[in-house]
Each structure stands twice: as structure tokens, then as C-alpha cells.
Motif scaffolding. Structure first.
Motif, PDB file in Angstrom:
ATOM      1  N   GLU A  43     -52.399  -7.366  -0.928  1.00  0.00           N
ATOM      2  CA  GLU A  43     -53.300  -7.004  -2.025  1.00  0.00           C
ATOM      3  C   GLU A  43     -52.607  -7.337  -3.342  1.00  0.00           C
ATOM      4  O   GLU A  43     -52.161  -6.468  -4.090  1.00  0.00           O
ATOM      5  N   ASP A  44     -52.545  -8.622  -3.637  1.00  0.00           N
ATOM      6  CA  ASP A  44     -51.748  -9.141  -4.741  1.00  0.00           C
ATOM      7  C   ASP A  44     -52.648  -9.621  -5.871  1.00  0.00           C
ATOM      8  O   ASP A  44     -53.753  -9.107  -6.061  1.00  0.00           O
ATOM      9  N   TYR A  47     -56.252 -10.621  -4.800  1.00  0.00           N
ATOM     10  CA  TYR A  47     -57.086  -9.711  -4.021  1.00  0.00           C
ATOM     11  C   TYR A  47     -58.166  -9.124  -4.918  1.00  0.00           C
ATOM     12  O   TYR A  47     -57.870  -8.582  -5.989  1.00  0.00           O
ATOM     13  N   THR A  49     -61.714  -6.693  -4.627  1.00  0.00           N
ATOM     14  CA  THR A  49     -62.511  -5.866  -3.722  1.00  0.00           C
ATOM     15  C   THR A  49     -63.994  -6.218  -3.745  1.00  0.00           C
ATOM     16  O   THR A  49     -64.745  -5.748  -2.894  1.00  0.00           O
ATOM     17  N   THR A  66     -60.462  -4.234  -8.623  1.00  0.00           N
ATOM     18  CA  THR A  66     -59.274  -3.783  -7.913  1.00  0.00           C
ATOM     19  C   THR A  66     -59.395  -2.317  -7.572  1.00  0.00           C
ATOM     20  O   THR A  66     -59.991  -1.544  -8.322  1.00  0.00           O
ATOM     21  N   TRP A  68     -57.167  -0.211  -7.776  1.00  0.00           N
ATOM     22  CA  TRP A  68     -56.403   0.619  -8.717  1.00  0.00           C
ATOM     23  C   TRP A  68     -57.359   1.509  -9.518  1.00  0.00           C
ATOM     24  O   TRP A  68     -56.954   2.539 -10.056  1.00  0.00           O
ATOM     25  N   HIS A  85     -61.525  -0.682  -0.771  1.00  0.00           N
ATOM     26  CA  HIS A  85     -61.014  -1.976  -0.345  1.00  0.00           C
ATOM     27  C   HIS A  85     -62.158  -2.771   0.274  1.00  0.00           C
ATOM     28  O   HIS A  85     -63.126  -2.211   0.786  1.00  0.00           O
ATOM     29  N   SER A 600     -50.851  -1.629  -5.815  1.00  0.00           N
ATOM     30  CA  SER A 600     -51.690  -1.580  -4.609  1.00  0.00           C
ATOM     31  C   SER A 600     -51.101  -0.695  -3.520  1.00  0.00           C
ATOM     32  O   SER A 600     -51.307  -0.938  -2.329  1.00  0.00           O
ATOM     33  N   LYS A 601     -50.386   0.345  -3.913  1.00  0.00           N
ATOM     34  CA  LYS A 601     -49.785   1.264  -2.941  1.00  0.00           C
ATOM     35  C   LYS A 601     -50.463   2.633  -2.952  1.00  0.00           C
ATOM     36  O   LYS A 601     -50.593   3.280  -1.911  1.00  0.00           O
ATOM     37  N   TYR A 603     -53.538   3.622  -3.443  1.00  0.00           N
ATOM     38  CA  TYR A 603     -54.794   3.690  -2.683  1.00  0.00           C
ATOM     39  C   TYR A 603     -54.528   4.026  -1.224  1.00  0.00           C
ATOM     40  O   TYR A 603     -55.144   4.936  -0.650  1.00  0.00           O
TER      41      TYR A 603
END
Length: 687
Positions: A43-44, A47, A49, A66, A68, A85, A600-601, A603
Motif C-alpha cells: 500500500e505505497d 495504492y 482505494t 487513501t 489514511w 481498503h 499505511s500501518k 488501518y
């Protein structure tokens, strides 16, 4: 094979067709590996959604949407509602799994490659584990496939595979990672796995398994089909997984470290991303360059006047900012409160004074008022001004908005304050513009002693009454941005800053979380180590590098009740926005929110902690809005004013939609096409 020759990195020459003879050579394996790495689901910067991309949101050409925005970290005008996501990642993942299985099974048949084959097999198992991990987070138990399947035209049922249990899937992933740790070298080219990359991902995966076992069944009923537990892991497995997570972090200790090369803690923290390829903290990253692929983060997420296109998709929330030390907070609530002892707004001497006391980690995550960006833009944030008749040394104001995390209060159209019957925005006590802040001119400017002052800051915020697009929260983010990129270059597909998939900061937090959980499980001493003392040391290491207040003693990591937010029952205090079972875990989770934001952690953390549906429940994002006194203000050569300021906290006026995470979204449904193609594939709950 053609699928794997696109977007090839790692300094190799792309091939258009790969045959068996091409693959099973040193250069062929390198090309083959590069293809798999380039299709890994990170999820860089690519990425999105809201885009199918190539793989359910992965590899989108631009990433405006995103998740976030779904965790309280930030918002933007495209993401004001609930963001999940992108669902449906399945077949693309199993394509990569098939390719890894081909190498794992076929390499032993090439004795001329024997010397390197064990490394390549270990690397293939790492890639297989990484893809399976991305799938298990979404679906629970999965079909475990270890041989490359071959279609029998007369019997397609040979391809049908049923799912194993949730726990068995994690056990398979962790076993693959153990083999990767044992078989990979200690160093590798940037972007490829090595022993410590595998250990890092193992710490993450084991932590997901452990917290799913500990908290999953409390929130989401386990789901079994024919006696196979597909969604949910038995609670008695949690301790074993926490031990695996902690053990994996210890493998990395001494080989990577927190970046501390710059004595200026603000700039040092920013250098984690500015010098991602050369610092001591980056464990695994994805590289970008013009010869392979680029991204558009700077063009999309910079303030609008600092980019040639898009802009303003990076608005951190006040809820997130309040987690940091160094700002005025009400100790009774933990929320922003810049008032004196008489209840009047605190008056600050200039636009940056409030931020001078903020901890370096926060300063490194934001574009601050008065900060010069790209060598030519001074950040200008303001919701309105007081006319020159209002004297900041004489005239005092009490709070003129509602800030309770629930009620809306637009400064103009929704004025309903019983305790403040006069609307200062309607009677001229405060002036703001209806124009786009970037194009204010003529009547949209306010003249003071012959100087033209912008009523609203050139960089926002966007309020309900003004036009244009800019920050909704009064903040612009900085992490990942290249502040040295000239304006003319700040365009789509021009950014090359690497994506850091995992770094040592996360490893310390994984270690601390596993240690706290073990201590609270009765494993106060594990592997000859005091678990709470170890967690204490890890958290303080992170805080010291961040310039934050250190924990005073291990006693702070207690099982006391966690703080709660707004009207929820329980004790109140800073960090109550982040839910946790107790104070020790809340301190750890808040630390993750601060350290790993916009990576992206968070979530996935909320999903594995099973707090998403209660923390993000009728949630309205909040912002911080500043007002400048024009009396005594000055204007610099670039036309940006500065003067005395007050700050008001409340919910966003634009994009303040209430959002809630539905409990059924903890697991994703199996794609319907896959169910049709594989009759043995069991459905998920609520499907």
C-alpha cells in the motif's frame, strides 16, 4: 511469463518473453525475481482505494484515495466519508504464489545452479509469505497451494482447493518466513529481501496473528465451516504468536537502528524519508526512478499553490495532532485548549509561536505556518482576521465555537451559541473571505496602513463559506514529501522518493507491543528478559529520537483503565482518541499512531486490534483554525502577512461527515468469481 516482465527493477534488462531456458540461469532468475517484487501488493505511492488498478487498487497511476483518511490520521476533500481498503485482491495474489511455487519446486532440478538455488528458494518463500499475509489479513483462512497447478482439460476439479483454518494459514506464512530467515543472506540489493527483511515481516505477521487470537472473538464471532475455523484464531494461540513476534524483532537487533545522524531532531526525523536509501533505519523499501516507474505524491499531496496540478490531499486531523506533546491541552480532556485562566483565547505573538514548543516529531510531520517550502513559498494558514479596530492587547474573546467531537458549528451559517449570542463572523468582529484563498484580490484583501493582507491564508483552511480547494483541517502534511522539488517539476509522475515498507521504528514498536501483551498474559519474564522493562526501553528509544517526553518509569505501563474520548465512560486524558484495553497498551498504540502515521500501518492495526468499529463510530474529523489580528501585522516581500494569533479547535466545516466502521467489515467476502471457479472454496461469514 509476459506478466512478470513489466516494471522490472533491480538494474536488469527487461525481457519480452521468458522461456524455461531463460529463467533457469542467473540472469533469468534475477529477471524473474524482479517481476515478482514489482507486483508485490504494497500500500505505497501507487495504492488507491478508489481504483481497481492492476490489482484491486494496487498500481493505480495516481493515488488520490487513501485509507489514511479512515483512521483519524487525516482527511481531504475527496475522502470525507468512510474509506475502506479496495476489496477483491485475490487472483493477482495467487498468480505471484504460482510463480514462487514454480521456482521452489523446479530449482532443485538444475544442479548447475545449486550454489545459489537455496538462496533463491528462500527468497521465493519470503515473497510467497508476503502475498499470503496480505490475503490472510483480508479473508482469514486460505487455500494453501505449494505446487504449481496444471489444468487438466478433462478434469478441472484438480485445481479445486479448499481453505485451511485461519491459524493454519498464519502457521504456513510464519514457517515460510522461518525458512527465508534461515536461507537468505544478511545483505541484499535495495528492494530485495534478506535475512532481516524476512524477520521484520515475520514480526509484523506474528503480531497480526497474536492480536487476532486475543481480540477477534470478543468482537467478531468466529466462523467455522465443516469444523474448520476460517475466521478467528483460538485465544490460547495468542501467547505463542506474541513470542514469535518478539523473537523475530530480536533477530534484527544490532543490524539496524533508529536514524540519529542529525543533531536537529526535527530535521533528523524528516531525514528518515529524505535519506531513505542511505540511513540506518530503512529495512525494506520500494525504489522509484525514471528508468522504471515514478509516482505522483508531491503533485497530489502538496498545498495547491506549491504544485502544478492537483494538490491538497494531505490534511492531518487535530485528533491526530493532539496525540503529541508540546501543545496546550486541557488535562481534563486531553484536547486542544489555548485559553488563559480567565477563559479567554491565548494570544500568540506570531504565526509560529504556538508550534515552537511542539515536539520535533510533530514538527517534522507538518508544514508549519511561516515555514518556507521549495525555496519560494511561505506557508500561510489562517481562517480569518480581526479588523484593525480590534486590539489584541485589549480586546478579549471567549470560545466562540463548539468543540465536543459531535456537534457541528459552522462559524457563519450555524451560529447557535446561547452563551455567545453575537456572531463575530456576521457583525464584522472577525472577517474572512468567500473567495478561493489562492486567488484573493481586491475586495478579498484587507488594507492595514497601506499594506494588503489576505483575509484567509493562501494555504487555507477551506471553510464552509469560502470557495476553492485547500486544507479542511488547517494542517498540511510533510512526511514523504520532497520539499526541495522545484514548483515546475512538481507534476504528475515526477516523484522518485522511495517507499519504506518496513523500518526499525516499527520493529521497536512491534517488540514493545509483544512484550506488553506477554507480560499481561503472565509471561513477565521471557527468554531471560523482563518484558515490561523491555517494552519501556523500546518506547523510550522511539520517544528519545522523536524529541518527545520519555516515560518516567515502567510503572506507567500499567493495567489501569485506558483513557476514553469525549462522552464515552471512563477516565479522560491525552490519547483517549485511541482505544485500548488498558493504559500500557494505550501508550503503545498511541505511539504507533504518532510514529507510523501516513505509512499505511494504522488501518491494519485497527483491524487486528478489533477496535475499529468503536473508535471510528459516528466520528467527525476536527481541525485547528487560526485568526490573525491585523492591528500591528506586517507583510513580507512575498506578500504573506504575520501578526498576533488566536487558535480555535472544532470539527471541520467542510467534509465533517460522520463516519462509522461496520463490524462486518473486519473480514472481506471471498470474490464471487472465485467461488464459482472453485466449488471447494468455503464462503466467509455474512456471504
Amino acid at each position: 511469463m509476459v506478466w512478470f516482465t513489466s516494471c522490472v527493477e533491480l538494474d536488469i534488462t527487461p525481457k519480452t518473453v521468458l522461456t524455461a531456458d531463460d529463467i533457469y540461469t542467473e540472469s533469468g532468475i534475477k529477471a524473474y525475481m524482479a517481476g515478482m517484487y514489482n507486483h508485490l501488493p504494497m500500500e505505497d505511492f501507487h495504492y488507491d482505494t478508489n481504483s481497481n488498478g492492476l490489482q484491486a487498487g494496487y498500481f493505480a497511476s495516481i493515488n488520490v484515495w487513501t485509507f489514511w483518511n479512515a483512521t483519524g490520521e487525516m482527511t481531504n476533500r475527496n475522502n470525507v466519508g468512510r474509506v475502506r481498503h479496495r476489496t477483491g485482491y485475490w487472483s493477482e495474489g495467487f498468480k505471484i504464489i504460482r510463480q514462487t511455487n514454480m521456482l521452489i519446486n523446479n530449482l532443485p532440478n538444475y544442479p548447475e545452479l545449486e550454489i545459489q538455488a537455496s538462496n533463491w528458494i528462500a527468497e521465493s518463500k519470503f515473497i510467497r509469505a508476503y502475498v499470503y499475509f496480505q490475503l490472510v489479513k483480508r479473508y482469514g483462512g486460505l487455500p494453501i497451494i505449494t505446487d504449481p497447478q496444471v489444468l487438466d482439460a478433462n478434469n478441472e476439479s484438480t485445481l479445486w482447493v479448499s481453505r485451511v483454518s485461519h491459524a493454519d494459514t498464519y502457521d504456513f506464512i510464519l514457517a515460510d518466513l522461518d525458512d527465508a530467515i534461515a536461507g537468505l543472506p544478511e545483505t541484499s540489493d535495495a528492494g530485495r529481501a534478506n535475512k532481516y527483511v524476512a524477520a521484520a515481516i515475520k514480526s509484523r505477521a506474528a503480531l497480526h496473528a497474536a492480536t487476532t487470537a486475543r481480540y477477534g472473538a470478543m468482537k467478531f464471532p468466529d466462523w467455522s465451516v465443516d469444523g474448520i475455523l476460517l475466521e478467528g484464531i483460538p485465544a490460547d494461540r495468542a501467547v505463542g504468536y506474541f513470542k514469535q513476534a518478539w523473537d523475530a524483532t530480536k533477530i534484527i537487533e544490532g543490524h539496524y537502528e533508529l536514524h540519529r545522524a542529525n543533531a536537529d531532531k526535527t530535521e533528523n526525523y524528516a531525514e528518515i524519508w529524505e535519506k531513505a536509501e542511505s540511513n540506518s533505519e530503512s529495512i525494506w523499501l520500494r525504489k522509484y526512478d525514471y528508468s522504471t516507474w515514478t509516482h505522483s505524491f508531491d503533485a497530489i499531496y502538496a498545498p495547491p499553490r506549491m504544485t502544478t496540478t492537483y494538490g491538497d490531499r494531505y490534511n492531518p486531523t487535530l485528533d491526530w495532532v493532539e496525540l503529541f506533546d508540546g501543545l496546550p491541552l486541557d488535562p481534563a480532556t486531553g484536547h486542544f485548549s489555548a485559553f488563559n485562566e480567565n477563559g479567554y483565547y491565548t494570544v500568540y505573538d506570531n504565526c509560529h509561536q504556538l508550534w515552537d514548543g511542539a515536539v520535533p516529531r510533530l514538527r517534522a510531520n507538518l508544514l508549519l505556518p511561516g515555514q518556507t517550502v521549495k525555496g519560494e513559498f511561505k506557508v500561510d494558514l489562517r481562517a480569518g482576521i480581526f479588523p484593525v479596530e480590534i486590539d489584541p492587547n485589549v480586546d478579549k474573546f471567549k470560545k466562540f465555537s463548539i468543540d465536543d467531537g459531535a456537534d457541528g458549528s459552522n462559524y457563519r451559517s450555524q451560529w447557535n451559541r446561547v452563551d455567545y449570542p453575537t456572531n463575530p463572523f456576521e457583525d464584522g468582529i472577525i472577517i474572512n473571505s468567500t473567495a478561493d484563498p489562492r486567488t484573493q484580490s481586491g475586495a478579498d484583501l484587507y488594507e492595514v496602513n497601506g499594506l494588503k493582507i489576505f483575509k484567509n491564508g493562501l494555504d487555507g483552511p477551506k471553510m464552509s463559506n469560502n470557495a476553492g480547494n485547500n486544507t479542511l483541517t488547517g494542517f498540511h502534511g510533510r512526511k514523504h514529501m520532497d520539499l526541495s522539488m522545484p514548483l515546475a517539476q512538481t507534476a504528475l509522475y515526477e516523484s522518485t522518493r522511495p517507499w519504506i515498507e518496513i523500518r526499525y521504528g516499527e520493529i521497536l514498536l512491534n517488540r514493545a507491543e509483544a512484550a506488553i501483551e506477554l507480560a499481561q498474559s503472565g509471561e513477565t519474564n521471557y527468554a531471560g528478559t523482563d518484558m515490561l522493562a523491555d517494552a519501556f526501553a523500546c518506547i523510550n528509544d522511539i520517544r528519545d529520537r522523536a524529541g518527545a517526553t520519555l516515560l518516567a518509569s515502567v510503572a506507567e505501563l500499567s493495567a489501569d483503565a485506558a483513557y476514553t474520548n469525549w462522552t464515552k465512560p471512563g477516565p479522560k486524558g491525552q490519547g483517549g482518541f485511541v482505544e485500548a484495553p488498558n493504559r500500557a497498551l494505550q501508550i503503545l498504540r498511541v505511539e504507533r499512531y504518532k510514529e507510523l502515521a501516513f505509512e499505511s500501518k494504522i488501518y491494519w492495526d485497527l483491524l487486528r486490534w478489533f477496535t475499529y468499529d468503536t473508535q471510528i463510530n459516528q466520528y467527525r474529523k476536527r481541525g485547528l483554525y487560526s485568526f490573525m489580528f491585523s492591528k500591528g501585522a506586517t507583510v513580507d516581500a512575498s506578500g504573506v502577512p504575520d501578526g498576533k494569533y488566536i487558535y480555535d479547535a472544532k470539527n471541520c466545516e467542510s467534509g465533517s461527515d460522520r463516519i462509522t466502521f461496520p463490524v462486518n467489515d473486519y473480514y472481506e467476502t471471498i470474490p464471487s468469481d472465485e467461488l464459482k471457479n472453485n466449488p471447494l472454496l468455503q464462503k466467509n461469514r455474512n456471504q
